[in-house]
Design a protein around this motif. Sequence first.
Motif, PDB file in Angstrom:
ATOM      1  N   TYR A  86       0.860  -1.181   0.000  1.00 42.96           N
ATOM      2  CA  TYR A  86       0.000   0.000   0.000  1.00 42.96           C
ATOM      3  C   TYR A  86       0.896   1.230   0.000  1.00 42.96           C
ATOM      4  CZ  TYR A  86       0.753   1.207   4.970  1.00 42.96           C
ATOM      5  OH  TYR A  86       1.291   1.598   6.156  1.00 42.96           O
ATOM      6  N   ARG A  87       0.319   2.420   0.073  1.00 43.59           N
ATOM      7  CA  ARG A  87       1.090   3.665   0.017  1.00 43.59           C
ATOM      8  C   ARG A  87       1.087   4.391   1.362  1.00 43.59           C
ATOM      9  NH1 ARG A  87       3.484   3.787  -5.241  1.00 43.59           N
ATOM     10  NH2 ARG A  87       2.168   2.392  -6.463  1.00 43.59           N
ATOM     11  N   TYR A  88       2.269   4.746   1.823  1.00 42.05           N
ATOM     12  CA  TYR A  88       2.397   5.540   3.043  1.00 42.05           C
ATOM     13  C   TYR A  88       3.801   6.112   3.137  1.00 42.05           C
ATOM     14  CZ  TYR A  88       3.185   6.674   7.964  1.00 42.05           C
ATOM     15  OH  TYR A  88       3.533   7.317   9.123  1.00 42.05           O
ATOM     16  N   PRO A  89       3.884   7.439   3.266  1.00 41.09           N
ATOM     17  CA  PRO A  89       2.808   8.416   3.212  1.00 41.09           C
ATOM     18  C   PRO A  89       2.374   8.711   1.767  1.00 41.09           C
ATOM     19  CG  PRO A  89       4.729   9.246   4.423  1.00 41.09           C
ATOM     20  CD  PRO A  89       5.161   8.046   3.647  1.00 41.09           C
ATOM     21  N   ILE A  90       1.195   9.318   1.642  1.00 42.67           N
ATOM     22  CA  ILE A  90       0.685   9.780   0.357  1.00 42.67           C
ATOM     23  C   ILE A  90       0.689  11.300   0.399  1.00 42.67           C
ATOM     24  CG2 ILE A  90      -1.248   9.731  -1.251  1.00 42.67           C
ATOM     25  CD1 ILE A  90      -2.226   7.259   0.537  1.00 42.67           C
ATOM     26  N   VAL A  91       1.419  11.924  -0.510  1.00 42.25           N
ATOM     27  CA  VAL A  91       1.398  13.384  -0.600  1.00 42.25           C
ATOM     28  C   VAL A  91       0.069  13.749  -1.246  1.00 42.25           C
ATOM     29  CG1 VAL A  91       2.553  15.457  -1.412  1.00 42.25           C
ATOM     30  CG2 VAL A  91       3.897  13.421  -0.871  1.00 42.25           C
ATOM     31  N   THR A  92      -0.805  14.373  -0.466  1.00 37.23           N
ATOM     32  CA  THR A  92      -2.200  14.579  -0.856  1.00 37.23           C
ATOM     33  C   THR A  92      -2.541  16.059  -0.899  1.00 37.23           C
ATOM     34  OG1 THR A  92      -2.662  12.544   0.395  1.00 37.23           O
ATOM     35  CG2 THR A  92      -4.555  13.827  -0.341  1.00 37.23           C
ATOM     36  N   VAL A  93      -3.376  16.424  -1.881  1.00 34.60           N
ATOM     37  CA  VAL A  93      -3.861  17.798  -1.996  1.00 34.60           C
ATOM     38  C   VAL A  93      -5.371  17.779  -2.190  1.00 34.60           C
ATOM     39  CG1 VAL A  93      -1.739  18.781  -2.943  1.00 34.60           C
ATOM     40  CG2 VAL A  93      -3.436  17.782  -4.494  1.00 34.60           C
ATOM     41  N   ARG A  94      -5.988  18.941  -2.045  1.00 34.31           N
ATOM     42  CA  ARG A  94      -7.397  19.082  -2.401  1.00 34.31           C
ATOM     43  C   ARG A  94      -7.538  18.971  -3.911  1.00 34.31           C
ATOM     44  NH1 ARG A  94     -10.572  23.000   1.008  1.00 34.31           N
ATOM     45  NH2 ARG A  94     -11.207  23.848  -1.019  1.00 34.31           N
ATOM     46  N   THR A  95      -8.684  18.518  -4.371  1.00 34.84           N
ATOM     47  CA  THR A  95      -8.919  18.398  -5.805  1.00 34.84           C
ATOM     48  C   THR A  95      -8.796  19.746  -6.510  1.00 34.84           C
ATOM     49  OG1 THR A  95     -10.349  16.487  -5.512  1.00 34.84           O
ATOM     50  CG2 THR A  95     -10.628  17.718  -7.554  1.00 34.84           C
ATOM     51  N   ASP A  96      -9.183  20.830  -5.817  1.00 36.49           N
ATOM     52  CA  ASP A  96      -9.118  22.153  -6.431  1.00 36.49           C
ATOM     53  C   ASP A  96      -7.750  22.819  -6.285  1.00 36.49           C
ATOM     54  OD1 ASP A  96      -9.120  22.780  -3.743  1.00 36.49           O
ATOM     55  OD2 ASP A  96     -10.974  23.950  -3.784  1.00 36.49           O
ATOM     56  N   ALA A  97      -6.729  22.061  -5.871  1.00 34.01           N
ATOM     57  CA  ALA A  97      -5.372  22.617  -5.788  1.00 34.01           C
ATOM     58  C   ALA A  97      -4.920  23.069  -7.176  1.00 34.01           C
ATOM     59  CB  ALA A  97      -4.407  21.577  -5.234  1.00 34.01           C
ATOM     60  N   ASP A  98      -4.214  24.182  -7.219  1.00 35.93           N
ATOM     61  CA  ASP A  98      -3.744  24.731  -8.487  1.00 35.93           C
ATOM     62  C   ASP A  98      -2.835  23.735  -9.202  1.00 35.93           C
ATOM     63  OD1 ASP A  98      -3.292  27.231 -10.248  1.00 35.93           O
ATOM     64  OD2 ASP A  98      -1.259  26.578  -9.753  1.00 35.93           O
ATOM     65  N   ALA A  99      -3.111  23.489 -10.490  1.00 31.94           N
ATOM     66  CA  ALA A  99      -2.359  22.488 -11.253  1.00 31.94           C
ATOM     67  C   ALA A  99      -0.884  22.857 -11.367  1.00 31.94           C
ATOM     68  CB  ALA A  99      -2.968  22.326 -12.643  1.00 31.94           C
ATOM     69  N   ASP A 100      -0.586  24.156 -11.477  1.00 31.36           N
ATOM     70  CA  ASP A 100       0.819  24.585 -11.560  1.00 31.36           C
ATOM     71  C   ASP A 100       1.545  24.313 -10.249  1.00 31.36           C
ATOM     72  OD1 ASP A 100       0.624  25.421 -14.177  1.00 31.36           O
ATOM     73  OD2 ASP A 100       0.134  27.497 -13.661  1.00 31.36           O
ATOM     74  N   PHE A 101       0.851  24.539  -9.131  1.00 32.18           N
ATOM     75  CA  PHE A 101       1.454  24.254  -7.822  1.00 32.18           C
ATOM     76  C   PHE A 101       1.774  22.759  -7.712  1.00 32.18           C
ATOM     77  CE2 PHE A 101       0.705  22.463  -3.588  1.00 32.18           C
ATOM     78  CZ  PHE A 101       1.718  23.087  -2.873  1.00 32.18           C
ATOM     79  N   VAL A 102       0.816  21.908  -8.084  1.00 34.52           N
ATOM     80  CA  VAL A 102       1.020  20.462  -7.990  1.00 34.52           C
ATOM     81  C   VAL A 102       2.142  20.020  -8.920  1.00 34.52           C
ATOM     82  CG1 VAL A 102      -0.045  18.207  -8.345  1.00 34.52           C
ATOM     83  CG2 VAL A 102      -1.373  20.049  -7.300  1.00 34.52           C
ATOM     84  N   TYR A 103       2.163  20.562 -10.136  1.00 31.16           N
ATOM     85  CA  TYR A 103       3.222  20.230 -11.105  1.00 31.16           C
ATOM     86  C   TYR A 103       4.590  20.568 -10.533  1.00 31.16           C
ATOM     87  CZ  TYR A 103       6.138  20.542 -15.303  1.00 31.16           C
ATOM     88  OH  TYR A 103       7.164  20.388 -16.226  1.00 31.16           O
ATOM     89  N   ASN A 104       4.711  21.755  -9.961  1.00 27.84           N
ATOM     90  CA  ASN A 104       6.001  22.179  -9.420  1.00 27.84           C
ATOM     91  C   ASN A 104       6.361  21.438  -8.141  1.00 27.84           C
ATOM     92  OD1 ASN A 104       7.300  24.585 -10.976  1.00 27.84           O
ATOM     93  ND2 ASN A 104       5.116  25.014 -11.003  1.00 27.84           N
ATOM     94  N   PHE A 105       5.343  21.005  -7.393  1.00 32.65           N
ATOM     95  CA  PHE A 105       5.633  20.256  -6.170  1.00 32.65           C
ATOM     96  C   PHE A 105       6.214  18.895  -6.512  1.00 32.65           C
ATOM     97  CE2 PHE A 105       5.194  17.825  -2.385  1.00 32.65           C
ATOM     98  CZ  PHE A 105       5.223  18.728  -1.328  1.00 32.65           C
ATOM     99  N   ILE A 106       5.586  18.179  -7.451  1.00 31.83           N
ATOM    100  CA  ILE A 106       6.107  16.853  -7.784  1.00 31.83           C
ATOM    101  C   ILE A 106       7.456  16.980  -8.488  1.00 31.83           C
ATOM    102  CG2 ILE A 106       4.934  16.646 -10.034  1.00 31.83           C
ATOM    103  CD1 ILE A 106       4.494  13.662  -9.356  1.00 31.83           C
ATOM    104  N   LYS A 107       7.649  18.065  -9.220  1.00 28.05           N
ATOM    105  CA  LYS A 107       8.954  18.309  -9.845  1.00 28.05           C
ATOM    106  C   LYS A 107      10.022  18.501  -8.767  1.00 28.05           C
ATOM    107  CE  LYS A 107      11.374  21.477 -12.984  1.00 28.05           C
ATOM    108  NZ  LYS A 107      11.269  22.721 -13.795  1.00 28.05           N
TER     109      LYS A 107
END
Length: 376
Positions: A256-277
């Motif tokens: 299974y997965r732990y921890p899971i880096v989780t965001v709200r569905t309405d999180a800004d796509a650019d923020f999420v892109y740069n976070f995983i980068k």
Amino acid sequence: MKHIKRFLLVLSLSIVCIGGAHASETNLPKTMVWSCYDVGSTGYVQASAIANAFLKKYDIRVRLIPSGTSIGRVMPLIAQRASVGFLANEAFFASEGSYDFATYSWGPQDLMAIAGRPTSFPLITTKVSGIKKVSDLKGKKLSWVVGNPSLNVKMTAILAFANLTWDDVEKVEFPGYAPSLKGLIQGSVDASVGSSTASVLYELETSKKGIYYPSLDPNDKEGWDRLRHVIPFAFPYKENVGAGIEKDKPIHLLGYRYPIVTVRTDADADFVYNFIKALDETYPLYKDAAASMPPWDLSLSGAPPVDVPFHDGAIKYLKEKGLWEKSHQTWNEEMLRKREKIHTKWEMATIEGQNKKMKQKDFKKYWMKQLSQLPE
């Protein structure tokens, strides 16, 4: 261990990372807040290691909000007091509105994943228990940890693997995770579940009883179908780290997965892109911080199944890295369709509950039954 001690010394209960000699550019806020498991936990250590790497590379300061409860970890994310959460299965429970979240005031939450570290969660027994395979659990004493659905639902899923239910075994209740594992040593239980690296298991390994992990055959399709019906985020996992496990002789266990880096569905796509980068670019800085860190490599942590769908911003980056496959997209779309069904079902259930003036306890039972009957 030295790295872990350093993090726990530097990062206190409300941890603020300060300083950063060699900053690099990234389109992320210079200060962030993340929720995570409580101080001393594996999740806290991992979030701390990644926060420290963000500091070193980008001069980003991170404050961690640690909590020992699922509500305490999800609440800051929902209330937008935290930009990401380093969550465990509460991500799944919150997305379905189940267990702690099966209340009128909570219900299904819109959460999505950036990445999730794969790890194992084995069925644990002793060499003298007579349990060699999962089907041998029938008639045995199994641990049930009061108030811990994350543990209990995985045990339920493992039973389902062998086409068993709690009616086929003797349930032994424990007040917490550690006591449930100690019960193996004390003989009050025949089998439990947990992490293969839990400290008490090394004590069990050296005891007269010894330690044993019944394997879950990855080729048993029917078994895995039954298991995934209970916890769809699970997958076969080859573990070579832990008490009683030889590095060159891995065991097939529940993954299974732990921890899971989780965001709200309405999180800004650019923020999420740069976070995983950033998560990817800082990997060399944190991968050796603790023995649990290497699986954060995106080739492992950026793939389903996971407790919630992947966010579009994360998918964009994973595609650029050549890590997002067609089967991953199919899985993600199926998860999103299931989410829609859950939300529709929830609206109907709350109307029914309010019309019948169901008390919270009764409504929780009613909603959990509705979830169990949801079509695949």
